[in-house]
Design an enzyme around this catalytic site. Structure first.
Site, mmCIF file in Angstrom:
data_model
loop_
_atom_site.group_PDB
_atom_site.id
_atom_site.type_symbol
_atom_site.label_atom_id
_atom_site.label_comp_id
_atom_site.label_asym_id
_atom_site.label_seq_id
_atom_site.Cartn_x
_atom_site.Cartn_y
_atom_site.Cartn_z
ATOM 1 N NE ARG A 133 -3.172 2.573 2.799
ATOM 2 C CZ ARG A 133 -3.086 3.365 3.864
ATOM 3 N NH1 ARG A 133 -2.449 2.954 4.953
ATOM 4 N NH2 ARG A 133 -3.639 4.549 3.864
ATOM 5 C CG HIS A 171 -1.001 8.704 3.633
ATOM 6 N ND1 HIS A 171 -1.089 7.360 3.930
ATOM 7 C CD2 HIS A 171 -0.579 9.282 4.777
ATOM 8 C CE1 HIS A 171 -0.715 7.146 5.185
ATOM 9 N NE2 HIS A 171 -0.391 8.309 5.718
ATOM 10 C CD GLU A 185 -4.379 7.665 10.019
ATOM 11 O OE1 GLU A 185 -3.893 8.741 10.414
ATOM 12 O OE2 GLU A 185 -3.886 6.558 10.315
ATOM 13 C CG ASN A 239 -4.799 3.326 9.015
ATOM 14 O OD1 ASN A 239 -4.922 2.349 8.266
ATOM 15 N ND2 ASN A 239 -4.371 4.504 8.587
ATOM 16 C CE1 TYR A 251 0.500 2.390 13.567
ATOM 17 C CE2 TYR A 251 -1.518 3.501 12.922
ATOM 18 C CZ TYR A 251 -0.274 2.993 12.597
ATOM 19 O OH TYR A 251 0.188 3.073 11.307
ATOM 20 C CD GLU A 257 -1.326 3.850 8.258
ATOM 21 O OE1 GLU A 257 -1.041 4.258 9.407
ATOM 22 O OE2 GLU A 257 -1.524 4.609 7.297
HETATM 23 O O1 IFM Z 1 2.856 7.412 10.144
HETATM 24 C C1 IFM Z 1 1.483 7.457 10.344
HETATM 25 C C2 IFM Z 1 0.729 7.306 9.031
HETATM 26 O O2 IFM Z 1 1.114 8.234 8.094
HETATM 27 C C3 IFM Z 1 -0.742 7.462 9.277
HETATM 28 N N1 IFM Z 1 -1.196 6.590 10.311
HETATM 29 C C4 IFM Z 1 -0.459 6.567 11.560
HETATM 30 C C5 IFM Z 1 1.028 6.371 11.281
HETATM 31 C C6 IFM Z 1 1.806 6.342 12.607
HETATM 32 O O3 IFM Z 1 1.593 7.520 13.325
#
Ligand code: IFM
Length: 443
Positions: free
Chosen positions: A74, A118, A163, A289, A291, A348
């Site tokens: 990606r 992006h 995002e 995404n 985290y 992500e």
């Molecule tokens: O690096 C970023 C990415 O560009 C967008 N999502 C979160 C990642 C980590 O912060």
């Protein structure tokens, strides 16, 4: 592990974070160029001017992906590299670059997933009002049309935006990202036009690209209340409205969440909220995404404010983000139940750690390995519960420019020595390679 044979394993990057060559070969200025060249905006005043020099080294990077056996990649297009003024005159050298990149990927049997936006947004359009003005929908449509015509014979997987929350809130409300504004009213205009432009671009991509699979990537949070109190549970509801439902409801239901509209009141003045139904075009997949989770408490100073609580029981990454894989499983199940997307990709997931320098040709990164393995397990659990999870993209292929943190945070499976541009595999890359090999589809 119980992943289906056709599960799509990949890695992800974004143009501004890796390409470098900011003004080379006719590329136009982007908002992050302007922002990062403004002293004090980015840690250490780092810029993306060189980054990982991927513009020149893409062949080496594709070869590394092939060495790892990663079947999908990606990446995003730098809008001002192909349209230096954002619209109008095209830049042949920029278009050629993405042609070559796609061809290189296909030659190595790697499936390209293209993200159109992006955050590498043309400064020329920003100077005309950017995402704050309705014309931004037309501008994005022109760009989506150009790229899907150009690459649509070879690229079948398309993501409109990455995002939109971060663009709108972090860029326009909190001012930590380009363009660095602190304007709540502007932030909701930006979110509105981003969502509307998703709705406008999807049919254009479909028209230009036979067999296209089109989606949008949202950064979504799993939220837990800090306590069982009603106030904390209501705080979760508000944060969910602000961060999750404000973006999910338009895309899947064609409306904004009524509780949020009521509480935002005048902040939304001037927006035709009803037109958001145009954002709810059928999409083939939702990109998520993920985290970390959020633990939310009511803020005693105001009935509408919330605050985040730092959980001390679990490890945290270098971003100070709690490692909480259960949140990924919970989020996937929740989104599937509430919104029923036909397919979901994790577009992500990954972790920044303070990696040691390479020793004997490898970088040892046990914390990142533990992070990944726990999140793969969470994906597997979600699949067992019936979630239509089709793929997973590790963030990121390479250490790269981490926005306002500059180069201080390393998310890569591959270590980047920024002084020499030497790439070195981290142990986590080898673990990912082995996982992929165990699930390999014979093509
Ligand atoms: O690096 C970023 C990415 O560009 C967008 N999502 C979160 C990642 C980590 O912060």
């Amino acid at each position: 592990m119980g992943f289906p044979k056709n599960f799509v394993w990949g890695t992800a990057t974004a143009s501004y974070q890796i390409e470098g060559s900011m003004l080379e070969d006719g590329r136009g200025e982007c908002v992050w160029y302007r922002f990062s060249h403004t002293p004090g905006k980015v840690n250490n005043n780092d810029t993306g001017d060189v980054a990982c020099d991927h513009y020149h080294r893409y062949r080496e990077d594709v070869a590394l992906m092939a060495e790892l056996g990663v079947p999908a990649y990606r990446f995003s297009i730098a809008w001002p590299r192909v349209l230096p003024q954002g619209i109008g005159v095209q830049n042949p050298a920029g278009l050629d670059f993405y042609d070559r990149l796609v061809d290189e990927l296909l030659a190595h049997n790697i499936r390209p997933f293209v993200t159109l936006n992006h955050w590498d947004y043309p400064q020329a359009l920003q100077d005309r009002g950017g995402w704050q003005v309705p014309a931004s929908i037309e501008w994005f449509s022109e760009y989506a049309d150009l790229m899907s015509r150009r690459l649509g014979d070879r690229v079948k997987d398309w993501i409109t935006h990455n995002e939109p929350l971060v663009v709108a809130y972090v860029g326009y409300m909190f001012g930590h990202h380009a363009p660095g504004l602190s304007d709540r009213v502007a932030a909701f205009k930006v979110a509105h036009h981003l969502l509307m432009s998703h709705g406008a671009a999807v049919p254009i991509i479909r028209r230009n690209c036979a067999g296209a699979q089109v989606g949008i990537t949202l950064n979504l949070s799993w939220l837990d209340p800090a306590s069982d109190s009603q106030a904390d549970r209501e705080a979760v509801r508000r944060d969910d409205g602000f961060g999750n439902r404000w973006f999910l409801d338009p895309v899947f239901k064609g409306e904004y969440p009524a509780d949020m509209v009521a509480s935002l009141g005048e902040t939304l003045e001037g927006l035709d909220l009803a037109e958001i139904k145009q954002a709810a075009v059928p999409t083939d997949f939702l990109g998520i995404n993920y985290y970390t989770r959020g633990v939310v408490a009511a803020d005693d100073t105001s009935p509408t404010k919330t605050r985040r609580v730092r959980m001390t029981g679990n490890p945290h990454t270098e971003m100070n983000w709690e490692v909480y894989p259960d949140g990924l499983r919970n989020l996937l199940v929740r989104v599937w139940k509430d919104y029923a997307p036909p397919a979901i990709y994790i577009t992500e997931n990954g972790a920044a750690y303070d990696d040691p320098t390479p020793q004997d040709g490898v970088v040892e990164d046990p914390d990142r390995i533990a992070y990944y393995q726990a999140h793969w397990k969470a994906c597997e659990q979600a699949l067992e519960q019936g979630v239509p999870l089709k793929g997973y993209f590790a963030w990121s292929l390479l250490d790269n420019f981490e926005w306002a943190h500059g180069y201080s945070k390393r998310f890569g499976l591959i270590y980047t020595d920024y002084a020499t541009q030497q790439r070195t595999l981290k142990r986590s890359a080898l673990v990912y390679r082995d996982l992929i090999a165990r699930h390999k589809v014979q093509r």
